[in-house]
Design an enzyme around this catalytic site. Sequence first.
Site, PDB file in Angstrom:
ATOM      1  N   GLY A 237       0.795  -1.235   0.055  1.00 30.70           N
ATOM      2  CA  GLY A 237      -0.038   0.019  -0.172  1.00 30.70           C
ATOM      3  C   GLY A 237       0.939   1.371  -0.006  1.00 30.70           C
ATOM      4  O   GLY A 237       0.297   2.293  -0.183  1.00 30.70           O
ATOM      5  N   PRO A 272       4.615  -5.140  -0.975  1.00 31.72           N
ATOM      6  CA  PRO A 272       4.560  -4.157  -1.710  1.00 31.72           C
ATOM      7  C   PRO A 272       4.467  -4.179  -3.297  1.00 31.72           C
ATOM      8  O   PRO A 272       5.143  -5.317  -3.553  1.00 31.72           O
ATOM      9  CB  PRO A 272       5.934  -3.233  -1.182  1.00 31.72           C
ATOM     10  CG  PRO A 272       6.746  -4.417  -1.119  1.00 31.72           C
ATOM     11  CD  PRO A 272       6.020  -5.482  -0.385  1.00 31.72           C
ATOM     12  N   GLY A 273       3.453  -3.696  -3.812  1.00 27.73           N
ATOM     13  CA  GLY A 273       3.259  -3.707  -5.189  1.00 27.73           C
ATOM     14  C   GLY A 273       3.908  -2.592  -6.048  1.00 27.73           C
ATOM     15  O   GLY A 273       5.207  -2.443  -6.482  1.00 27.73           O
ATOM     16  N   ARG A 274       3.120  -1.563  -5.946  1.00 25.83           N
ATOM     17  CA  ARG A 274       3.166  -0.279  -6.636  1.00 25.83           C
ATOM     18  C   ARG A 274       4.744   0.243  -6.516  1.00 25.83           C
ATOM     19  O   ARG A 274       5.197   0.795  -7.586  1.00 25.83           O
ATOM     20  CB  ARG A 274       2.307   0.735  -6.102  1.00 25.83           C
ATOM     21  CG  ARG A 274       2.244   2.320  -6.809  1.00 25.83           C
ATOM     22  CD  ARG A 274       1.338   3.165  -6.396  1.00 25.83           C
ATOM     23  NE  ARG A 274       0.318   2.639  -5.861  1.00 25.83           N
ATOM     24  CZ  ARG A 274      -1.107   2.567  -6.317  1.00 25.83           C
ATOM     25  NH1 ARG A 274      -0.980   3.066  -7.689  1.00 25.83           N
ATOM     26  NH2 ARG A 274      -2.310   2.196  -6.167  1.00 25.83           N
ATOM     27  N   ARG A 310      -5.780   3.309 -15.714  1.00 23.51           N
ATOM     28  CA  ARG A 310      -5.769   4.052 -14.403  1.00 23.51           C
ATOM     29  C   ARG A 310      -6.273   5.484 -14.566  1.00 23.51           C
ATOM     30  O   ARG A 310      -7.151   5.990 -13.764  1.00 23.51           O
ATOM     31  CB  ARG A 310      -4.306   4.430 -13.701  1.00 23.51           C
ATOM     32  CG  ARG A 310      -3.653   2.901 -13.333  1.00 23.51           C
ATOM     33  CD  ARG A 310      -2.427   2.968 -12.720  1.00 23.51           C
ATOM     34  NE  ARG A 310      -2.918   3.258 -11.151  1.00 23.51           N
ATOM     35  CZ  ARG A 310      -2.893   4.321 -10.537  1.00 23.51           C
ATOM     36  NH1 ARG A 310      -2.194   5.617 -11.225  1.00 23.51           N
ATOM     37  NH2 ARG A 310      -3.090   4.688  -9.350  1.00 23.51           N
ATOM     38  N   TYR A 314      -9.715   5.802 -12.356  1.00 20.91           N
ATOM     39  CA  TYR A 314      -9.507   6.389 -10.881  1.00 20.91           C
ATOM     40  C   TYR A 314      -9.247   8.140 -11.318  1.00 20.91           C
ATOM     41  O   TYR A 314      -9.040   8.580 -10.115  1.00 20.91           O
ATOM     42  CB  TYR A 314      -8.498   5.896 -10.195  1.00 20.91           C
ATOM     43  CG  TYR A 314      -8.156   4.527 -10.032  1.00 20.91           C
ATOM     44  CD1 TYR A 314      -9.102   3.583  -9.399  1.00 20.91           C
ATOM     45  CD2 TYR A 314      -6.972   3.764 -10.572  1.00 20.91           C
ATOM     46  CE1 TYR A 314      -8.826   2.197  -9.219  1.00 20.91           C
ATOM     47  CE2 TYR A 314      -6.764   2.423 -10.832  1.00 20.91           C
ATOM     48  CZ  TYR A 314      -7.632   1.719 -10.049  1.00 20.91           C
ATOM     49  OH  TYR A 314      -7.437   0.409  -9.950  1.00 20.91           O
ATOM     50  N   CYS A 341     -13.258   3.861 -28.257  1.00 22.33           N
ATOM     51  CA  CYS A 341     -14.442   4.619 -28.100  1.00 22.33           C
ATOM     52  C   CYS A 341     -15.227   5.036 -26.976  1.00 22.33           C
ATOM     53  O   CYS A 341     -16.235   4.438 -26.675  1.00 22.33           O
ATOM     54  CB  CYS A 341     -15.406   4.103 -29.251  1.00 22.33           C
ATOM     55  SG  CYS A 341     -14.514   3.972 -30.882  1.00 22.33           S
ATOM     56  N   GLU A 342     -14.503   5.565 -26.121  1.00 22.04           N
ATOM     57  CA  GLU A 342     -15.089   6.019 -24.840  1.00 22.04           C
ATOM     58  C   GLU A 342     -14.758   7.395 -24.517  1.00 22.04           C
ATOM     59  O   GLU A 342     -13.443   7.611 -24.759  1.00 22.04           O
ATOM     60  CB  GLU A 342     -14.487   5.027 -23.683  1.00 22.04           C
ATOM     61  CG  GLU A 342     -14.792   3.732 -23.895  1.00 22.04           C
ATOM     62  CD  GLU A 342     -16.127   2.977 -23.245  1.00 22.04           C
ATOM     63  OE1 GLU A 342     -16.630   3.732 -22.314  1.00 22.04           O
ATOM     64  OE2 GLU A 342     -16.489   1.929 -23.529  1.00 22.04           O
ATOM     65  N   TYR A 369       0.299  -1.451 -12.310  1.00 22.61           N
ATOM     66  CA  TYR A 369      -1.083  -1.577 -12.655  1.00 22.61           C
ATOM     67  C   TYR A 369      -1.020  -0.752 -13.931  1.00 22.61           C
ATOM     68  O   TYR A 369      -2.165  -0.109 -14.196  1.00 22.61           O
ATOM     69  CB  TYR A 369      -2.018  -0.736 -11.514  1.00 22.61           C
ATOM     70  CG  TYR A 369      -1.642  -1.488 -10.094  1.00 22.61           C
ATOM     71  CD1 TYR A 369      -2.042  -2.726 -10.013  1.00 22.61           C
ATOM     72  CD2 TYR A 369      -1.069  -0.612  -8.938  1.00 22.61           C
ATOM     73  CE1 TYR A 369      -1.966  -3.131  -8.689  1.00 22.61           C
ATOM     74  CE2 TYR A 369      -0.681  -1.353  -7.858  1.00 22.61           C
ATOM     75  CZ  TYR A 369      -1.050  -2.537  -7.773  1.00 22.61           C
ATOM     76  OH  TYR A 369      -1.264  -3.130  -6.405  1.00 22.61           O
TER      77      TYR A 369
HETATM   78  N1  LLP Z   1      -1.390  -6.906  -0.673  1.00 24.51           N
HETATM   79  C1  LLP Z   1      -2.694  -6.921  -0.947  1.00 24.51           C
HETATM   80  C2  LLP Z   1      -3.487  -8.008  -0.291  1.00 24.51           C
HETATM   81  C3  LLP Z   1      -3.134  -6.406  -2.005  1.00 24.51           C
HETATM   82  O1  LLP Z   1      -4.770  -6.400  -2.276  1.00 24.51           O
HETATM   83  C4  LLP Z   1      -2.383  -5.210  -2.671  1.00 24.51           C
HETATM   84  C5  LLP Z   1      -3.183  -4.489  -3.743  1.00 24.51           C
HETATM   85  C6  LLP Z   1      -1.107  -5.261  -2.476  1.00 24.51           C
HETATM   86  C7  LLP Z   1      -0.714  -6.021  -1.444  1.00 24.51           C
HETATM   87  C8  LLP Z   1      -0.298  -4.364  -2.934  1.00 24.51           C
HETATM   88  O2  LLP Z   1      -0.569  -3.068  -2.943  1.00 24.51           O
HETATM   89  P1  LLP Z   1       0.391  -1.864  -3.336  1.00 24.51           P
HETATM   90  O3  LLP Z   1       1.621  -1.814  -2.453  1.00 24.51           O
HETATM   91  O4  LLP Z   1       0.594  -2.048  -4.960  1.00 24.51           O
HETATM   92  O5  LLP Z   1      -0.440  -0.538  -2.913  1.00 24.51           O
HETATM   93  N2  LLP Z   1      -5.123  -0.879  -9.380  1.00 24.51           N
HETATM   94  C9  LLP Z   1      -5.041  -0.151  -8.442  1.00 24.51           C
HETATM   95  C10 LLP Z   1      -4.383  -0.512  -7.298  1.00 24.51           C
HETATM   96  C11 LLP Z   1      -5.043  -1.641  -6.573  1.00 24.51           C
HETATM   97  C12 LLP Z   1      -4.313  -2.436  -5.551  1.00 24.51           C
HETATM   98  C13 LLP Z   1      -4.863  -3.650  -5.227  1.00 24.51           C
HETATM   99  N3  LLP Z   1      -4.164  -4.243  -4.248  1.00 24.51           N
HETATM  100  C14 LLP Z   1      -4.189   1.260  -8.920  1.00 24.51           C
HETATM  101  O6  LLP Z   1      -3.892   1.337 -10.111  1.00 24.51           O
HETATM  102  O7  LLP Z   1      -4.075   2.193  -8.378  1.00 24.51           O
END
Ligand code: LLP
Length: 414
Positions: A237, A272-274, A310, A314, A341-342, A369
Amino acid sequence: MMFAEYKNDSLYIEKVAFADIARQFGTPCYVYSRAALLESAREFMEAFPDALLCYAVKANGNLAVLETFAKLGCGFDIVSGGELARVIAAGGTPSKIVYSGVGKTAEEIECALNAGILCFNVESFSELDLIAAVAEKLKLMAPVSFRVNPDVDPKTHPYISTGLKENKFGIPIEACLDAYRRAAALPYIRVIGIDMHIGSQLTAIAPFADAVQKLLPVIDALNREGISLHHIDLGGGIGVTYRDETVPPLKEWAAAAQRILGNRAERLIVEPGRRMVARAGFLLSRVIHLKPGSPHQFAIVDAAMNDLMRPALYEAWHPVLPVVQHHDVPKTHWNIVGPVCETADFLAKDRALSLKQNDWIAVGVAGAYGSSMSSNYNARPRAAEVMVDGDRAYLIRKRETIESLFANETGLIL
Ligand code: LLP
């Protein structure tokens, strides 16, 4: 460190000109800096030295990206059988995989048990029962943690908030003890951890810290009942700067967790992802047409909402950088839109840029993402993906072919 910068008005990623990538691989095309990926993984490892880093595959599941992290010893956070297969194909270690998500099916649970993953992050009583049944059938112990929904407001976009009572995620904190008691009594379930993830693109530490704080009484109550945990999973997150958001340094998030948790025996996990991939990625695109007018001037580019969803989903703001800077064209405020076409098909609005037809642009902070949320809407093949390493650029995913888009269709077979 900057991974993209101008040299003589030409935009480079590491030591490669975006213009050369566009000529060689075509557009639209995602471009990633390997150095940026390595740097963000190392930054996490330094901030959370004793934690297991489980990269959230959903942010970007390209095999080359996963392999880059696997080689550093990272674990992975997955949410489907598809992501499990990707991680294994990329050489990830199953015993460092945590499996999140509210809708795991029996087939997916079976694959994960057979692979020998570290932990299921369980999100409902029903899921616990299903895991128990599959584990019993396979005669394999299933390691579980419960994802606690702490009911805190992460102060992010409502579509990416997950830790509020009203969200579908996790088990309400009041019900957690019951969940653990039930799990502890099941023969093929091994309780090993506790988990949270309150939302994505967090820019303030306070909600995260509040949630961590709320886990403590649960862990202590479990200990009193003789249920001891091996790990505490803090989720992901942590946000990034797209425009002007200030996000505290990683070390401050780690310090906040440390202040609350002290020197507890449980091992930390972070997901972490993002933050691991966003800044490493750019979406490279070509201006097909310029359409001046009133009240809006449109630059119609060959990337669209199907490539980067995105902004449409959002209203997310991404930086747009011209690949070659002109000094002979006045700046105009362009809405950068795609061919789909949106009306929601925009990548950016009202950007002052000097653009000419056939120019290339790079949409920044697009590594997370972006590709992973892309689709084939309007029968558009998914973009190619390229990884840059120093002065070399490698194709890490071919552009989809049009034929592949309908290869699974039968036509009318009545
Ligand atoms: N762990 C869980 C259980 C999650 O659901 C997520 C993301 C993460 C970790 C990683 O979160 P991050 O570090 O990336 O914030 N599509 C959206 C973001 C959706 C996130 C979903 N869950 C966007 O483009 O902003």
